[in-house]
Design a protein around this motif. Structure first.
Motif, PDB file in Angstrom:
ATOM      1  N   THR A 106      -4.597  -6.041   0.726  1.00 37.61           N
ATOM      2  CA  THR A 106      -3.675  -5.031   1.302  1.00 37.61           C
ATOM      3  C   THR A 106      -2.300  -5.100   0.228  1.00 37.61           C
ATOM      4  O   THR A 106      -2.024  -6.736  -0.379  1.00 37.61           O
ATOM      5  N   ALA A 107      -1.324  -4.295  -0.026  1.00 37.95           N
ATOM      6  CA  ALA A 107      -0.491  -5.159  -1.008  1.00 37.95           C
ATOM      7  C   ALA A 107       0.315  -5.770  -0.292  1.00 37.95           C
ATOM      8  O   ALA A 107       1.259  -7.151  -1.479  1.00 37.95           O
ATOM      9  N   ASN A 108       0.733  -7.158   0.720  1.00 32.74           N
ATOM     10  CA  ASN A 108       0.845  -7.478   1.259  1.00 32.74           C
ATOM     11  C   ASN A 108      -0.049  -8.985   1.031  1.00 32.74           C
ATOM     12  O   ASN A 108       0.779 -10.215   1.413  1.00 32.74           O
ATOM     13  N   PHE A 145       7.773  -4.730   4.470  1.00 30.01           N
ATOM     14  CA  PHE A 145       6.633  -4.885   4.984  1.00 30.01           C
ATOM     15  C   PHE A 145       7.211  -5.795   6.293  1.00 30.01           C
ATOM     16  O   PHE A 145       7.878  -6.577   6.611  1.00 30.01           O
ATOM     17  N   ASN A 146       5.988  -5.635   6.738  1.00 32.01           N
ATOM     18  CA  ASN A 146       5.774  -6.390   8.497  1.00 32.01           C
ATOM     19  C   ASN A 146       7.448  -5.971   9.674  1.00 32.01           C
ATOM     20  O   ASN A 146       7.709  -6.129  10.977  1.00 32.01           O
ATOM     21  N   ILE A 202       3.645  -2.741   9.667  1.00 34.70           N
ATOM     22  CA  ILE A 202       3.615  -2.299   7.854  1.00 34.70           C
ATOM     23  C   ILE A 202       2.608  -3.374   6.939  1.00 34.70           C
ATOM     24  O   ILE A 202       4.445  -4.218   7.374  1.00 34.70           O
ATOM     25  N   ASN A 203       1.886  -2.951   6.304  1.00 30.63           N
ATOM     26  CA  ASN A 203       1.145  -4.264   5.402  1.00 30.63           C
ATOM     27  C   ASN A 203       1.017  -4.088   3.851  1.00 30.63           C
ATOM     28  O   ASN A 203       0.007  -4.889   3.327  1.00 30.63           O
ATOM     29  N   ASP A 204       1.215  -2.927   4.557  1.00 34.74           N
ATOM     30  CA  ASP A 204       0.489  -2.084   2.880  1.00 34.74           C
ATOM     31  C   ASP A 204       0.822  -1.262   2.268  1.00 34.74           C
ATOM     32  O   ASP A 204       2.226  -0.410   3.136  1.00 34.74           O
ATOM     33  N   ARG A 205       0.424  -0.772   1.330  1.00 31.70           N
ATOM     34  CA  ARG A 205       1.695   0.236   0.584  1.00 31.70           C
ATOM     35  C   ARG A 205       1.039   1.195   0.592  1.00 31.70           C
ATOM     36  O   ARG A 205      -0.411   1.495   0.031  1.00 31.70           O
ATOM     37  N   GLY A 206       1.530   2.725   0.518  1.00 33.31           N
ATOM     38  CA  GLY A 206       0.736   4.185   0.502  1.00 33.31           C
ATOM     39  C   GLY A 206       0.885   5.041   2.008  1.00 33.31           C
ATOM     40  O   GLY A 206       2.484   4.618   2.180  1.00 33.31           O
TER      41      GLY A 206
END
Length: 223
Positions: free
Chosen positions: A60-62, A80-81, A99-103
């Motif tokens: 994921t993004a993070n 994030f988080n 939240i742990n990703d982008r989109g």
């Protein structure tokens, strides 16, 4: 007289008991107040989608591995988080995610849920749902997010543990800035250049800086 006093005391007790029962037994009809904390805040309405098997196990993004069986989600800008309550406006069901990703980057979608989270609010079959996002844990007021719907990008040129080195580097590059970031409970000082809502523009600036001998990379301003 003793008998009359006993009757008066008994009546007083019964009246007091009836009043207490009425206060404690009154129904609570405000379900929204009951289910959310005093610090919770509705931040966005829109359409949710979900992603699953094709991304399971990928980063994921993070930097975490995506687990479609965990209660997580992707958002364009939320730090994030952040802990977000997602309420399906079509059926009233809710799920809390981290939240742990982008989109998502599809038009008119504001959040991408994991398969498990989508299942919790009964939107797997439909694929999308109208939702409200409620911030349960996280700090938007002190973050660098200025628009929930539009990511902001910058060019990171360097990162230092020592403040004086960061400012020394920044002075060589007109238009750059130094920002203090908390990383693993420690301060780091990063040298950034520009703020852009268009990622391609940020990439062009990165190439321009590289031609001048200043290497860097484009990153989204997270928080």
């Amino acid at each position: 007289m003793r008998y009359l006093s006993f009757i008066i005391l008994l009546l007083a007790f019964l009246i007091s008991s009836c009043g207490t029962t009425e206060r404690m037994g009154a129904p609570d009809t405000d379900n929204t107040t009951k289910s959310t904390s005093s610090s919770s805040k509705k931040i966005e309405d829109g359409k949710a989608s979900w992603y699953g098997p094709n991304f399971h196990g990928k980063l994921t993004a993070n930097g975490e591995k995506y687990d479609m069986y965990a209660l997580t989600a992707a958002h364009r800008t939320l730090p994030f988080n952040s802990i977000i309550k997602v309420k399906n406006l079509d059926n009233g069901q809710s799920v809390t995610v981290r939240i742990n990703d982008r989109g998502p980057y599809a038009k008119n979608r504001i959040i991408d849920l994991s398969k498990k989270a989508a299942q919790e609010i009964d939107m797997l079959g439909a694929g999308t749902a109208r939702v409200s996002l409620i911030l349960m844990e996280g700090d938007l007021e002190n973050s660098r997010v200025t628009d929930l719907k539009t990511p902001t990008y910058t060019v990171q040129l360097a990162s230092y543990r020592k403040k004086d080195k960061a400012f020394s580097h920044s002075r060589k590059i007109s238009g750059s800035r130094v920002e203090t970031i908390i990383l693993d409970s420690q301060k780091v000082y990063r040298v950034y250049y520009g703020r852009y809502t268009d990622k391609d523009t940020a990439r062009q600036k990165k190439r321009m800086l590289a031609q001048k001998g200043y290497k860097g990379y484009v990153k989204q301003i997270e928080n």
